[in-house]
Design an enzyme around this catalytic site. Structure first.
Site, PDB file in Angstrom:
ATOM      1  N   GLU A   1     -24.055 -41.365  -6.133  1.00 44.63           N
ATOM      2  CA  GLU A   1     -22.831 -40.558  -6.072  1.00 44.63           C
ATOM      3  C   GLU A   1     -21.971 -41.166  -4.982  1.00 44.63           C
ATOM      4  OE1 GLU A   1     -24.543 -36.606  -5.469  1.00 44.63           O
ATOM      5  OE2 GLU A   1     -24.387 -36.264  -7.618  1.00 44.63           O
TER       6      GLU A   1
ATOM      7  N   CYS B   1     -15.630 -35.838  -1.070  1.00 46.26           N
ATOM      8  CA  CYS B   1     -15.486 -36.940  -2.034  1.00 46.26           C
ATOM      9  C   CYS B   1     -14.506 -36.603  -3.145  1.00 46.26           C
ATOM     10  CB  CYS B   1     -16.840 -37.299  -2.615  1.00 46.26           C
ATOM     11  SG  CYS B   1     -17.621 -35.908  -3.462  1.00 46.26           S
TER      12      CYS B   1
HETATM   13  P1  NAD Z   1     -22.230 -44.078   4.104  1.00 55.83           P
HETATM   14  O1  NAD Z   1     -22.313 -44.830   2.826  1.00 55.83           O
HETATM   15  O2  NAD Z   1     -21.774 -44.778   5.311  1.00 55.83           O
HETATM   16  O3  NAD Z   1     -23.683 -43.481   4.469  1.00 55.83           O
HETATM   17  C1  NAD Z   1     -24.391 -42.686   3.548  1.00 55.83           C
HETATM   18  C2  NAD Z   1     -25.880 -42.768   3.858  1.00 55.83           C
HETATM   19  O4  NAD Z   1     -26.343 -44.101   3.629  1.00 55.83           O
HETATM   20  C3  NAD Z   1     -26.248 -42.453   5.300  1.00 55.83           C
HETATM   21  O5  NAD Z   1     -27.442 -41.719   5.303  1.00 55.83           O
HETATM   22  C4  NAD Z   1     -26.453 -43.840   5.902  1.00 55.83           C
HETATM   23  O6  NAD Z   1     -27.282 -43.839   7.043  1.00 55.83           O
HETATM   24  C5  NAD Z   1     -27.112 -44.547   4.743  1.00 55.83           C
HETATM   25  N1  NAD Z   1     -27.034 -46.021   4.777  1.00 55.83           N
HETATM   26  C6  NAD Z   1     -26.202 -46.803   5.503  1.00 55.83           C
HETATM   27  N2  NAD Z   1     -26.423 -48.116   5.205  1.00 55.83           N
HETATM   28  C7  NAD Z   1     -27.417 -48.139   4.279  1.00 55.83           C
HETATM   29  C8  NAD Z   1     -28.068 -49.186   3.562  1.00 55.83           C
HETATM   30  N3  NAD Z   1     -27.745 -50.464   3.749  1.00 55.83           N
HETATM   31  N4  NAD Z   1     -29.003 -48.852   2.642  1.00 55.83           N
HETATM   32  C9  NAD Z   1     -29.322 -47.553   2.426  1.00 55.83           C
HETATM   33  N5  NAD Z   1     -28.745 -46.516   3.086  1.00 55.83           N
HETATM   34  C10 NAD Z   1     -27.798 -46.807   4.006  1.00 55.83           C
HETATM   35  O7  NAD Z   1     -21.337 -42.782   3.791  1.00 55.83           O
HETATM   36  P2  NAD Z   1     -20.860 -41.602   4.751  1.00 55.83           P
HETATM   37  O8  NAD Z   1     -19.831 -42.108   5.687  1.00 55.83           O
HETATM   38  O9  NAD Z   1     -22.021 -40.872   5.313  1.00 55.83           O
HETATM   39  O10 NAD Z   1     -20.174 -40.646   3.684  1.00 55.83           O
HETATM   40  C11 NAD Z   1     -18.886 -40.895   3.221  1.00 55.83           C
HETATM   41  C12 NAD Z   1     -18.867 -41.524   1.844  1.00 55.83           C
HETATM   42  O11 NAD Z   1     -19.659 -40.780   0.930  1.00 55.83           O
HETATM   43  C13 NAD Z   1     -17.475 -41.531   1.264  1.00 55.83           C
HETATM   44  O12 NAD Z   1     -17.250 -42.780   0.655  1.00 55.83           O
HETATM   45  C14 NAD Z   1     -17.510 -40.421   0.224  1.00 55.83           C
HETATM   46  O13 NAD Z   1     -16.562 -40.568  -0.808  1.00 55.83           O
HETATM   47  C15 NAD Z   1     -18.912 -40.520  -0.258  1.00 55.83           C
HETATM   48  N6  NAD Z   1     -19.369 -39.248  -0.844  1.00 55.83           N
HETATM   49  C16 NAD Z   1     -19.524 -39.178  -2.199  1.00 55.83           C
HETATM   50  C17 NAD Z   1     -19.922 -37.982  -2.792  1.00 55.83           C
HETATM   51  C18 NAD Z   1     -20.092 -37.864  -4.285  1.00 55.83           C
HETATM   52  O14 NAD Z   1     -20.646 -36.855  -4.735  1.00 55.83           O
HETATM   53  N7  NAD Z   1     -19.678 -38.827  -5.080  1.00 55.83           N
HETATM   54  C19 NAD Z   1     -20.174 -36.854  -1.995  1.00 55.83           C
HETATM   55  C20 NAD Z   1     -20.011 -36.966  -0.618  1.00 55.83           C
HETATM   56  C21 NAD Z   1     -19.613 -38.173  -0.050  1.00 55.83           C
END
Ligand code: NAD
Length: 483
Positions: free
Chosen positions: A256, A290
């Site tokens: 997502e 999001c």
């Molecule tokens: P992010 O991608 O920076 O981090 C998300 C998670 O991934 C965190 O737990 C982080 O520690 C982990 N992570 C970081 N690097 C990783 C790697 N290399 N491998 C695996 N995991 C890793 O996102 P964020 O800043 O926490 O959230 C914001 C983003 O999430 C925005 O782009 C938003 O649009 C998206 N979002 C999408 C939805 C949806 O339902 N589509 C819902 C909420 C947020």
């Protein structure tokens, strides 16, 4: 709790036991900025221990009667419910959510989700096929095994409960990995689930928690050969890396990812309801949502009127303490996110857009002022990128065709909206949008409908019981004669 007294330590939990890690890192309140807790700094070895424990517990958990698995989810919901007031305070300190958002979405919604999964009927996990040519059959959903659940910073417990509840319901064991900015609520969820497992004499290793600040723990979990599925919510950049690393072990993936919601305002729209809908981009979690309607594509006949009303709404906003009932815009989750949003609005100015910001922003806390960007064109960076902040872009459109083209012009395909008094024509416009969800004259989400993303917004679906496709394999059993 505020920098001077005792700061609580939040540990990684493996089979319900606190795991010792080499170090811990402070977790900060986005408004007041002092330390509200210390979170263990897990690493690859922590992930290995958590996954091995989840693997060891998986068979027993899958054999545990569904009635017990249901009770575990229900009991965890009850434990969280008993702590509801305390958790709402924790949610405000952890995520910067305003109190009503903390109560409804950060804490209330996850409790509801756990209870909803505890009440799913048995037949979502297995059903008989119709007889055909002397053959009968049965379809069973079998658990995939260990599911790595990785959640984002905006709604940590809400997001991860939507992963953990269906995964456990279906007989999988889980390793949770919350975002490093605000891991405290997810720690509370892990503790509640561990207590519920213990109360039901269920295997403690069914629920595990790994904390960690850098990408190392998430990446190690996403690439782990024994994690059979990864359920991830976060940015498209990280989701792409997870997609790549999952290929090696052919993982099930629920991704997502980012979004750039368009809201098409047709000439006949009720502008009062448009204003109520789009100003949520400023007021709910400071725009870190999001599916927020971030691009307003307004018919030229009502564009200037809408812009004037948005300016008036911008002037009314109150930035401040998320604990204060008069506050309408709270802080962003981190200094990094603040810098990212600032960079994108600076780029918008450079690329010719008109950028207006709200005044009265506190001098501390990770605020970005609520921002109205007009004179937008589809190709501008601010119209293409997932800003994830309180930034609303407005672009005039000549007709439905131009609006649809602009809406479809990003790499994302999450949720778009159409506002019009003519529902028939609005549905025709909605049908042309390349997006996973379209909402007409509302910004609310229907809990029973599928939810996910097209294009760079992801893979797979949650919502209703659709998530089971990501946490189970379908097994077909054919019988020579039906019974
Ligand atoms: P992010 O991608 O920076 O981090 C998300 C998670 O991934 C965190 O737990 C982080 O520690 C982990 N992570 C970081 N690097 C990783 C790697 N290399 N491998 C695996 N995991 C890793 O996102 P964020 O800043 O926490 O959230 C914001 C983003 O999430 C925005 O782009 C938003 O649009 C998206 N979002 C999408 C939805 C949806 O339902 N589509 C819902 C909420 C947020």
């Amino acid at each position: 709790m505020t920098g001077s007294g005792t700061v609580r330590n939040y540990a990684c939990l493996v089979a319900g036991e606190r795991l010792t890690t080499k170090s811990a890192v402070p977790v900060l309140d986005p408004y007041t900025e002092p330390v509200i807790g210390e979170a263990a700094e897990g690493d690859r070895s922590t992930v290995d221990a958590a996954v091995a424990t989840a693997v060891a517990a998986q068979e027993e958990w899958a054999r545990t009667p569904l009635s017990t698995r249901r009770r575990v989810l229900d009991l965890a919901a009850d434990i969280l419910d008993e702590r509801r007031d305390e958790l709402v305070d924790l949610a405000i300190a952890d995520t910067g959510a305003r109190r009503p958002v903390a109560a409804e979405l950060q804490v209330g919604a996850p409790i509801t989700r756990l209870r909803a999964w505890a009440r799913q009927p048995d037949d979502v996990l297995g059903w008989a096929a119709a007889d055909r040519d002397g053959l009968g059959g049965r379809v069973t959903r079998t658990p995939v095994g260990v599911v790595g659940c990785i959640s984002p910073s905006n709604f940590p417990m809400h997001s991860i409960s939507g992963k953990v509840a269906p995964a456990l319901f279906a007989g999988n064991t889980v390793v949770m990995k919350p975002a490093p900015q605000d891991p405290l609520l997810v720690s509370a969820l892990a503790a509640a689930l561990n207590s519920a497992l213990a109360a039901e004499n269920a295997p403690a290793g069914a629920v595990n928690l790994v904390l960690g600040t850098g990408p190392e723990t998430g990446a190690a979990l996403a690439a782990h050969p024994d994690a059979r599925a990864i359920s991830f919510t976060g940015s498209t950049a990280v989701g792409t890396a997870i997609y790549r690393s999952g290929a090696e072990s052919m993982k099930r993936l629920l991704l997502e990812l980012g979004g750039k919601g368009a809201l098409i305002v047709r000439h006949d729209a009720d502008l009062d309801s448009v204003i109520a809908a789009v100003t949520r981009t400023w007021t709910i979690q400071a725009g870190q949502v999001c599916l927020t309607p971030a691009r307003i594509l307004a018919d030229r006949r009502i564009h200037d009127d809408l812009l004037a009303r948005l300016r008036a709404a911008l002037a009314e906003l109150v930035h401040g303490d998320p604990r204060d009932a008069t506050t309408t815009v709270g802080p962003l989750v981190s200094a990094d996110q603040q810098a990212r949003v600032t960079a994108l609005t600076d780029t918008a100015r450079r690329e010719g857009a008109t950028v207006e910001t709200a005044s009265g922003v506190p001098s501390h806390g990770w605020f970005h002022p609520a921002t109205l960007v007009s004179d937008c064109r589809p190709e501008q960076t601010v119209m293409q990128e997932d800003v994830f902040g309180p930034v609303l872009c407005v672009m005039p459109t000549s007709d439905d065709d131009e609006a649809v083209d602009a809406a479809n012009s990003t790499r994302y395909g999450l949720t778009d909206y159409v506002f019009s008094r003519n529902v028939h024509e609005a549905e025709a416009v909605a049908g042309r949008l390349d997006t996973a969800q379209v909402a007409i004259n509302t910004v609310r989400r229907h809990p029973d409908l599928p939810f996910g993303g097209n294009k760079a917004s992801g893979l797979g679906r949650s919502g209703g019981t659709y998530a089971l496709d990501s946490y189970t394999d379908l097994r077909a059993v054919v019988t020579a004669e039906s019974h």
